[in-house]
Design an enzyme around this catalytic site. Sequence first.
Site, mmCIF file in Angstrom:
data_model
loop_
_atom_site.group_PDB
_atom_site.id
_atom_site.type_symbol
_atom_site.label_atom_id
_atom_site.label_comp_id
_atom_site.label_asym_id
_atom_site.label_seq_id
_atom_site.Cartn_x
_atom_site.Cartn_y
_atom_site.Cartn_z
ATOM 1 N N HIS A 65 0.834 -1.197 0.000
ATOM 2 C CA HIS A 65 0.000 0.000 0.000
ATOM 3 C C HIS A 65 0.870 1.248 0.000
ATOM 4 C CE1 HIS A 65 0.848 -0.897 4.251
ATOM 5 N NE2 HIS A 65 0.818 0.414 4.450
ATOM 6 N N CYS A 196 2.279 3.765 11.863
ATOM 7 C CA CYS A 196 3.147 3.264 10.804
ATOM 8 C C CYS A 196 3.411 4.408 9.837
ATOM 9 C CB CYS A 196 2.524 2.070 10.089
ATOM 10 S SG CYS A 196 1.074 2.465 9.084
#
Length: 679
Positions: A65, A196
């Site tokens: 992603h 993240c």
Amino acid sequence: MSELITAELVDLDLSADTKDAAARSLAERMAAAGRVTDLEGFLADVAAREAQMPTGLDGGIGIPHCRSAHVTEPTLAFGRSAAGIDFGAADGPADLVFLIAAPAGGDADHLSILSSLARHLMDASFTGALRATAEPERAAALIRGEEPGEGTGEGTQLPAPAPESAPEPEAEAETAAEGPAPASPTPFRIVAVTSCPTGIAHTYMAAESLAKAGAAAGVELTVETQGSAGFVKLDPQVVADADAVIFAHDVEVRDRERFAGKPAVDVGVKAGINRPAELIAEAREKAAHGGPGAPVRPAAPMDRDGDGTDGFATRLRKWLMTGVSYMVPFVAAGGLLMALAFAIGGYTVNKAPSVADHFLWTESASWAALLFQIGSTAFGFLVPVLAGFIAYGMADRPGLVPGFVGGALALTVDAGFLGGLIAGLLAGGVVRAIQRIRVPAPLRGIMPVVVIPLLSSAIVGFLMFLVIGKPVAALQKGLTDWLSGLSGANAVILGVLLGLMMCFDLGGPLNKVAYAFAVGGLANPNEGSLKVMAAVMAAGMVPPLAMALATTVRGRLFTTTERENGKAAWVLGASFITEGAIPFAAADPLRVIPSAMAGGAVTGALSMAFGCTLRAPHGGIFVVPLIGQPLLYLLAIAAGTGVSTALVILLKGLRKPDTRSPAPSERPADRTNEAPAAV
């Protein structure tokens, strides 16, 4: 807003055998649907995100992603592989691959949809239904939440965007409240923070995993998700009542001081996804072992990667690179100001009186003296900053005071750059040792403000003055004398070595070691150290310049994105920004890196052989007037650039024709003929 996923974005027979090929196959579906405008640019963004941390998860899931400027709207493509594809998960290859694409400026509503999907991936019934279905339409409907998951009576509905009048932030605090009520009237309480780099998937998957594990363990666990578009802070009372804290993160925890004094478990975000029960058990053990409010040293900035499994050599490299990275701006500012002063006022400007006592507005000599004295003051911070931030990398903020003190003492005892390195390591080690000492709860509040700075500074000062200062000073003097005596073959060999180091990892650890070695010599400049600085900068300019030249003369050997990067590489290379070659090396390391190293070695050797010198630590071609033997210096750079260019063209030309991306004039209308850059 269009649907997040349609049947056209589903491939139930994904034939790719590598993660790069899988990403390309799914991305081509996005491009065909008009949701990706530049396939190669988008894939480069996916690869850059993958390089930060593998995106494989336990349970046979891969979630490549990224957020990209080449994405028009939030999109998800799904592929199912019979053979499995390695995405770096500990339990083996992934058979379910979700390629998540978010626009670079994606708002909170878009990202909340993507983060909700990330949570659903932790639901076994959801993934089981995706493995069982034989129809792309049903797979897309399952992901959209329009059909129930296997074994459930309800759909896994993704949330609709919030109304414009009441937008919700991307991140939110979530509590493991849906689990069974704890038997004890005073349950064990944990607060957790997850984050993240992109804030799309891992952040929320870790939060969901921790919340479920907390419910199963009868723990009252509240999670704060620090995503890419912001976060909602936990209630201060919830933090105050917590018995322990879990940090599952790959970027810096924001407002971390809120959790000071809490027993802490500090790991990477993937640990929060893969082993939440272990983290909860570890948090309970730490709280019980240390008693209520036991002091726990927060993990140092450079200790947070790798879930604590890095070896000592790896951690040492990270600590040293932390110090170097904070030192470089002082070096650049101070060194360039001093170099400009020499250019304006000559090499006797360092003997000028203080401009505070004598300054004439109309005299260039006064302005030169002003620049030199500002620059030398900034340059004087080099060793203290290096030592201070090495200690910071080891022990976080408590390491700053003894680190800076140790660095300043290194200058006092003439231990120089080497003394700064050792002082930083000493300071960090001393602070870490003090933080392991258990102290009564009433003293805990004064530890970081009074006790740790006092004791650590005293210990580091004692060691620098009375134990290691003089031996290190003697070693520093020997190194300085060796550099000043460099000539002939020895100088050329050193130039080759420095050139290879500068071009091996293109801004990575070896590159920084060579650069730090050169900059350290500027603290006590002599003819040899100035030659080293010149060779290092010349070699560091070669890789991006060579890639720029190669994309110009043989554009058909490079992808569209690489040709665009080549235009920027001209400026980056000319400015001594070696990292300008990283996109090329990432796409084709086996051809680009050896070519860059060969050119860097040639340039380093020629620069040393020509006797070129440099007083500025940075600047590229913009400081050529400050270089000794400037024409020969430019010749050395040109020669190395030519060697690298010729080699990379030769090596890329040996590839099979179908692996090359055609130039704009040669590209057919069918984009499926474009192949990825070779690996």
